[in-house]
Motif scaffolding. Structure first.
Motif, PDB file in Angstrom:
ATOM      1  N   VAL A 158     -32.748  90.981  36.061  1.00 19.45           N
ATOM      2  CA  VAL A 158     -32.226  91.860  37.119  1.00 19.45           C
ATOM      3  C   VAL A 158     -32.790  91.437  38.470  1.00 19.45           C
ATOM      4  O   VAL A 158     -32.064  91.343  39.464  1.00 19.45           O
ATOM      5  CB  VAL A 158     -32.543  93.345  36.802  1.00 19.45           C
ATOM      6  CG1 VAL A 158     -32.273  94.232  38.002  1.00 19.45           C
ATOM      7  CG2 VAL A 158     -31.753  93.804  35.594  1.00 19.45           C
ATOM      8  N   ALA A 159     -34.072  91.164  38.549  1.00 19.60           N
ATOM      9  CA  ALA A 159     -34.694  90.731  39.800  1.00 19.60           C
ATOM     10  C   ALA A 159     -34.118  89.395  40.253  1.00 19.60           C
ATOM     11  O   ALA A 159     -33.851  89.200  41.442  1.00 19.60           O
ATOM     12  CB  ALA A 159     -36.210  90.628  39.628  1.00 19.60           C
ATOM     13  N   THR A 190     -30.707  90.131  41.726  1.00 16.59           N
ATOM     14  CA  THR A 190     -30.723  90.998  42.899  1.00 16.59           C
ATOM     15  C   THR A 190     -31.166  90.249  44.154  1.00 16.59           C
ATOM     16  O   THR A 190     -30.579  90.418  45.229  1.00 16.59           O
ATOM     17  CB  THR A 190     -31.645  92.206  42.662  1.00 16.59           C
ATOM     18  OG1 THR A 190     -31.206  92.890  41.490  1.00 16.59           O
ATOM     19  CG2 THR A 190     -31.639  93.155  43.834  1.00 16.59           C
ATOM     20  N   VAL A 234     -29.078  90.271  47.768  1.00 18.19           N
ATOM     21  CA  VAL A 234     -29.648  90.898  48.972  1.00 18.19           C
ATOM     22  C   VAL A 234     -29.833  89.849  50.071  1.00 18.19           C
ATOM     23  O   VAL A 234     -29.502  90.091  51.234  1.00 18.19           O
ATOM     24  CB  VAL A 234     -30.976  91.604  48.637  1.00 18.19           C
ATOM     25  CG1 VAL A 234     -31.693  92.053  49.897  1.00 18.19           C
ATOM     26  CG2 VAL A 234     -30.722  92.785  47.719  1.00 18.19           C
TER      27      VAL A 234
END
Length: 134
Positions: free
Chosen positions: A11-12, A15, A19
């Protein structure tokens, strides 16, 4: 490593690029929109005899490819001048000093020092006000 930890890392990892890409787009958009933007600097306001109307004179600069101009508009006292919504009645090339004299509430004279090299717009009326040029 536990399955939960792998999911957190995945997920990191997904993400961070999203971003970062969003931030990059916002920064580029802000920089690019600045290239076409004009800067309007209010110079003077000249009140009519009763003070109910103003001739507002501004300098407009739009970058290296568009010549600077001096513009004038008439607004009612108490109204806010806005370059987007307040129509101009005269626009001339360069940053010139205005000379404005109201004869009556419905008549005004305007000139520029030095005289303009190029006139872009020169209306004879602005609403119910007659305009003469010198």
């Amino acid at each position: 490593m536990s399955r939960r930890r792998w999911i957190g890392i995945a997920v990191a990892a997904l993400t961070v690029p999203v971003v970062a890409g969003f931030v990059f787009v916002v920064i580029i958009d802000n920089v690019m929109s600045g290239f076409g933007a004009c800067r309007v600097v209010r110079q003077r306001a000249f009140a009519s005899p009763s003070g109910s109307q103003l001739v507002v004179v501004v300098w407009k600069s739009c970058g290296a490819t568009v010549p600077d101009s001096t513009q004038a508009s008439i607004i009612a006292r108490g109204r806010t001048f806005s370059p987007e919504s307040t129509p101009t009645f005269v626009s001339v090339r360069g940053h010139l000093d205005p000379v404005v004299a109201w004869s009556t509430e419905r008549a005004v004279r305007i000139g520029f020092i030095p005289g303009p090299d190029q006139i872009y717009k020169r209306d004879e009326r602005a609403g119910d006000v007659t305009i003469s040029y010198e």
